[in-house]
Write a protein that holds these residues in place. Sequence first.
Motif, PDB file in Angstrom:
ATOM      1  N   ARG A 305       0.862  -1.197   0.000  1.00 32.69           N
ATOM      2  CA  ARG A 305       0.000   0.000   0.000  1.00 32.69           C
ATOM      3  C   ARG A 305       0.891   1.237   0.000  1.00 32.69           C
ATOM      4  O   ARG A 305       1.947   1.256   0.627  1.00 32.69           O
ATOM      5  CB  ARG A 305      -0.900  -0.003   1.241  1.00 32.69           C
ATOM      6  N   GLY A 306       0.443   2.299  -0.718  1.00 30.79           N
ATOM      7  CA  GLY A 306       1.212   3.550  -0.711  1.00 30.79           C
ATOM      8  C   GLY A 306       1.966   3.808  -2.007  1.00 30.79           C
ATOM      9  O   GLY A 306       2.709   4.791  -2.100  1.00 30.79           O
ATOM     10  N   GLY A 307       1.806   2.941  -2.995  1.00 23.36           N
ATOM     11  CA  GLY A 307       2.349   3.220  -4.329  1.00 23.36           C
ATOM     12  C   GLY A 307       3.861   3.054  -4.436  1.00 23.36           C
ATOM     13  O   GLY A 307       4.516   2.445  -3.589  1.00 23.36           O
ATOM     14  N   ARG A 308       4.392   3.635  -5.497  1.00 22.69           N
ATOM     15  CA  ARG A 308       5.809   3.480  -5.847  1.00 22.69           C
ATOM     16  C   ARG A 308       6.740   3.912  -4.715  1.00 22.69           C
ATOM     17  O   ARG A 308       7.689   3.207  -4.376  1.00 22.69           O
ATOM     18  CB  ARG A 308       6.074   4.317  -7.111  1.00 22.69           C
ATOM     19  N   SER A 309       6.451   5.080  -4.114  1.00 22.26           N
ATOM     20  CA  SER A 309       7.397   5.599  -3.123  1.00 22.26           C
ATOM     21  C   SER A 309       7.454   4.673  -1.909  1.00 22.26           C
ATOM     22  O   SER A 309       8.525   4.421  -1.355  1.00 22.26           O
ATOM     23  CB  SER A 309       7.034   7.025  -2.714  1.00 22.26           C
ATOM     24  N   GLU A 310       6.292   4.124  -1.520  1.00 19.45           N
ATOM     25  CA  GLU A 310       6.296   3.234  -0.364  1.00 19.45           C
ATOM     26  C   GLU A 310       6.977   1.900  -0.710  1.00 19.45           C
ATOM     27  O   GLU A 310       7.654   1.298   0.132  1.00 19.45           O
ATOM     28  CB  GLU A 310       4.861   3.010   0.154  1.00 19.45           C
ATOM     29  N   ALA A 311       6.806   1.460  -1.953  1.00 20.33           N
ATOM     30  CA  ALA A 311       7.500   0.219  -2.374  1.00 20.33           C
ATOM     31  C   ALA A 311       9.014   0.409  -2.281  1.00 20.33           C
ATOM     32  O   ALA A 311       9.729  -0.430  -1.707  1.00 20.33           O
ATOM     33  CB  ALA A 311       7.091  -0.156  -3.792  1.00 20.33           C
ATOM     34  N   LEU A 312       9.498   1.533  -2.816  1.00 20.39           N
ATOM     35  CA  LEU A 312      10.937   1.790  -2.778  1.00 20.39           C
ATOM     36  C   LEU A 312      11.425   1.966  -1.342  1.00 20.39           C
ATOM     37  O   LEU A 312      12.494   1.480  -0.966  1.00 20.39           O
ATOM     38  CB  LEU A 312      11.271   3.037  -3.619  1.00 20.39           C
ATOM     39  N   ALA A 313      10.604   2.634  -0.507  1.00 24.02           N
ATOM     40  CA  ALA A 313      11.000   2.853   0.892  1.00 24.02           C
ATOM     41  C   ALA A 313      11.035   1.522   1.648  1.00 24.02           C
ATOM     42  O   ALA A 313      11.930   1.290   2.479  1.00 24.02           O
ATOM     43  CB  ALA A 313      10.032   3.830   1.559  1.00 24.02           C
ATOM     44  N   THR A 314      10.076   0.646   1.363  1.00 23.51           N
ATOM     45  CA  THR A 314      10.054  -0.672   2.021  1.00 23.51           C
ATOM     46  C   THR A 314      11.322  -1.443   1.662  1.00 23.51           C
ATOM     47  O   THR A 314      12.004  -2.000   2.538  1.00 23.51           O
ATOM     48  CB  THR A 314       8.800  -1.479   1.594  1.00 23.51           C
ATOM     49  N   ALA A 315      11.647  -1.459   0.375  1.00 25.75           N
ATOM     50  CA  ALA A 315      12.865  -2.175  -0.061  1.00 25.75           C
ATOM     51  C   ALA A 315      14.105  -1.579   0.622  1.00 25.75           C
ATOM     52  O   ALA A 315      15.011  -2.315   1.035  1.00 25.75           O
ATOM     53  CB  ALA A 315      12.997  -2.109  -1.577  1.00 25.75           C
ATOM     54  N   ALA A 316      14.101  -0.253   0.791  1.00 24.53           N
ATOM     55  CA  ALA A 316      15.274   0.411   1.391  1.00 24.53           C
ATOM     56  C   ALA A 316      15.447   0.036   2.863  1.00 24.53           C
ATOM     57  O   ALA A 316      16.562   0.066   3.383  1.00 24.53           O
ATOM     58  CB  ALA A 316      15.139   1.926   1.244  1.00 24.53           C
ATOM     59  N   ARG A 317      14.332  -0.309   3.539  1.00 23.82           N
ATOM     60  CA  ARG A 317      14.428  -0.639   4.977  1.00 23.82           C
ATOM     61  C   ARG A 317      14.869  -2.083   5.230  1.00 23.82           C
ATOM     62  O   ARG A 317      15.176  -2.465   6.350  1.00 23.82           O
ATOM     63  CB  ARG A 317      13.065  -0.384   5.649  1.00 23.82           C
ATOM     64  N   LEU A 318      14.878  -2.915   4.189  1.00 19.83           N
ATOM     65  CA  LEU A 318      15.216  -4.340   4.385  1.00 19.83           C
ATOM     66  C   LEU A 318      16.707  -4.510   4.686  1.00 19.83           C
ATOM     67  O   LEU A 318      17.547  -3.782   4.159  1.00 19.83           O
ATOM     68  CB  LEU A 318      14.825  -5.135   3.140  1.00 19.83           C
ATOM     69  N   ARG A 319      17.015  -5.494   5.535  1.00 23.13           N
ATOM     70  CA  ARG A 319      18.423  -5.724   5.912  1.00 23.13           C
ATOM     71  C   ARG A 319      18.934  -7.096   5.468  1.00 23.13           C
ATOM     72  O   ARG A 319      20.109  -7.264   5.197  1.00 23.13           O
ATOM     73  CB  ARG A 319      18.571  -5.613   7.433  1.00 23.13           C
ATOM     74  N   VAL A 320      18.045  -8.091   5.456  1.00 27.14           N
ATOM     75  CA  VAL A 320      18.475  -9.438   5.042  1.00 27.14           C
ATOM     76  C   VAL A 320      18.358  -9.559   3.518  1.00 27.14           C
ATOM     77  O   VAL A 320      19.252 -10.101   2.861  1.00 27.14           O
ATOM     78  CB  VAL A 320      17.647 -10.536   5.743  1.00 27.14           C
ATOM     79  N   PHE A 321      17.273  -9.068   2.956  1.00 28.01           N
ATOM     80  CA  PHE A 321      17.121  -9.039   1.499  1.00 28.01           C
ATOM     81  C   PHE A 321      18.126  -8.045   0.914  1.00 28.01           C
ATOM     82  O   PHE A 321      18.375  -6.990   1.503  1.00 28.01           O
ATOM     83  CB  PHE A 321      15.723  -8.550   1.111  1.00 28.01           C
ATOM     84  N   THR A 322      18.656  -8.370  -0.251  1.00 29.86           N
ATOM     85  CA  THR A 322      19.512  -7.430  -0.986  1.00 29.86           C
ATOM     86  C   THR A 322      18.700  -6.812  -2.128  1.00 29.86           C
ATOM     87  O   THR A 322      17.978  -7.536  -2.832  1.00 29.86           O
ATOM     88  CB  THR A 322      20.734  -8.170  -1.573  1.00 29.86           C
TER      89      THR A 322
END
Length: 374
Positions: A305-322
């Motif tokens: 939820r939250g569109g492109r910016s939230e998708a990119l922000a979610t990916a940026a917060r990940l630590r185990v996933f590259t």
Amino acid sequence: MRIETLCVHAGHGPDSATGAVSPPLYLSTTYERDTDGEFRRGFVYARDANPTRAMLERALAELEGGEAALAWSSGQAATNAVFQSLRPGDHVVVPVFAYYGTPQLVREVYEPWGLQASYVDMRTLDAVRNAVRDNTRLIWVESPSNPLLTLTDIAGVVEIARDVGARVAVDNTWATPLGQRPLELGADIVMHSTTKYLSGHSDVLSGALVVRERDDDLFPRLRLLQKEGGAIAAPFDAWLVARGIRTLPWRMRAHTANAMAVALFLQSHPAVEAVHYPGLVTHPQHEIARRQMHLYGGMASVQVRGGRSEALATAARLRVFTRATSLGAVESLIEHRASIEGSATRAPENLLRMSIGLEHHEDLIDDLQQALGG
Ligand SMILES: Cc1ncc(COP(=O)(O)O)c(C=O)c1O
């Protein structure tokens, strides 16, 4: 033999010259003639054939249940050869839901070169049936598709193709021979980006074609394109893919178990709009998955939820996933697909594609939990 045994032994045994258990890596580009001028040992020049590549090609054929295989310098080189084997004026049916490079190759290279093409949503067989013509020579299938994991009924497409005398090629990269057996479903060609699960460690770029029959006119033409086009798998790449194959069944089971756990977690998270994974009973084509897949694989996509910016922000917060493109290796990768594919993309802007690796599934879920919040 069962697939686990095949994967361990496919294509090689102890080396007859030395007893080496692990197959040798042959780097030589050229091979000695016999004194009478013949080449009885079977090798002349490495673009034509190389013992390490031949070992991999035997393994690939055994693995997919085909009569012969060819190893290429990339998945796209393999795909390219299939379209190049056709003639100007031939018609092809290509999926709109697919690795974006496949329709792009046909649109940008093969249509100007004289192929006719129809781009079809292959989630329904009616769409495929409506697209075929008298001059259709090839139907290309990708199931599950990149990145939305749409499915296509392979046996159904084969039936349609038979009626018009077309061949069916299946990109089996995401399912692997563990997940899906296109040749047994009647397909003529299986294509792999062996860059992905077959090698399995993000360190090889290579591709493969496996054909059901060695003796019809297709295989010699593909073989000619391999030799004269020159986009062969290099010896070390072939060696690495063959090594990857030995552990493929066990990796695919673990990828699948992890992906299922992650998909179930995401499905119940309030920050998630949709999860795409063929193993979920809520997948709109789950019935096809149950019928034609043996394992649902390690690829899943999530729309947040939250569109492109939230998708990119979610990916940026990940630590185990590259955050990286590609897939099918031991480490989990996540990628914002729309921004990789460009303006023709069908990937929603809020979609993240995940290649679920071999970490512990609870570490992956914890990582997603902290990134999604809540
Ligand atoms: C389904 C599928 N087919 C083909 C390819 C292209 O393979 P390669 O990058 O090895 O050329 C990819 C790459 O991501 C893919 O995911």
